[in-house]
Design an enzyme around this catalytic site. Sequence first.
Site, PDB file in Angstrom:
ATOM      1  N   LYS A 181       5.383   4.367  17.137  1.00 40.14           N
ATOM      2  CA  LYS A 181       5.292   3.281  16.165  1.00 40.14           C
ATOM      3  C   LYS A 181       6.574   3.242  15.346  1.00 40.14           C
ATOM      4  O   LYS A 181       6.826   4.108  14.503  1.00 40.14           O
ATOM      5  CB  LYS A 181       4.074   3.463  15.250  1.00 40.14           C
ATOM      6  N   CYS A 239       7.860   8.661   8.645  1.00 37.07           N
ATOM      7  CA  CYS A 239       7.583   9.702   7.654  1.00 37.07           C
ATOM      8  C   CYS A 239       8.870  10.410   7.261  1.00 37.07           C
ATOM      9  O   CYS A 239       9.769  10.579   8.091  1.00 37.07           O
ATOM     10  CB  CYS A 239       6.609  10.735   8.229  1.00 37.07           C
ATOM     11  N   ASN A 247       0.835  -1.199   0.000  1.00 35.72           N
ATOM     12  CA  ASN A 247       0.000   0.000   0.000  1.00 35.72           C
ATOM     13  C   ASN A 247       0.868   1.247   0.000  1.00 35.72           C
ATOM     14  O   ASN A 247       1.933   1.280   0.611  1.00 35.72           O
ATOM     15  CB  ASN A 247      -0.979   0.013   1.182  1.00 35.72           C
TER      16      ASN A 247
END
Length: 310
Positions: free
Chosen positions: A171, A136, A74
Amino acid sequence: MTPVSNPDLSVSVAGIRLKNPVIAASGTFGYGIEFEDIVHLDRLGGFVVKGLSREPITGNPPPRLYETAAGMLNAIGLQNIGATAFLAEKLPALRAKKNVVVFANVFGYNRPDYEQTIQILNDGEGIAAYEINVSCPNTAHGGIQFGSDPLLLDEVVRTAKRMASRPIIIKLSPNVTSIAQMARVAENAGADAISLVNTFLAMAIDAETRRPRIANVTAGLSGPAIKPIALRMVYDAAQAVKIPVIGVGGISTPADVVEFMLAGASAVQVGTASYFDPVATETLVEELTDYCRERRIERLSDLIGGLLTA
């Protein structure tokens, strides 16, 4: 042997009591409220809403999902409505539900992004904790991921801890040399818990057209294919820190849950399974209850870190 009639599935993560260790993972469960017609949200340990940013994000162009052998790629691009809209449009409906634990996933592309998103969410009543996505690209440092550089990770965790009015769960990215080192960095910087792993950087190519299967070219790999690696990383991280660990990666059966808990996880997150079975999380809770009954496991939390290596 007589089965246990009422096994205790409850666990505790970052001071938050969960009725069971099954948490729906961010990015696979919408904002939670979209699943209320098919999943009894109050039967889950909790759920993590899809990643929230300071401003709305439209995400990547399609195609951005592709099924692989035992997994899924994804590259959604962190599409979301933004933290302010979440508080106004989604959180009130979640807050109206009883006995539901809501975690808000937060991400940003620089330190002010994290600061301001957390500041917005601090005003939202009904959020149990923040899960901070550090996978990110940091636009202020040439695009390197926060979660792949110890100094950047330390910086973003300290920033989040300083701003947050709730516990923070970091995370972690699996795309690192030493997951144990990054776990320790997060703990030392003030994390209340860690969750791992996020998706593995991967890609797929159409041999006939010679083009990538995903418009973004690279994407995140999740699903059963990553489970053995995720399990090893959870074990390594749990050995390295004293804070709770949440295991993520290819979980769909009661045995999967037990394996991650034996490796040191206090709870688990279920992600890709919800794509092929939208009620996978609730079904797993029911199956886990039966699993414990049949094996005379009276208290599931007793299994945490119980791997036998000798």
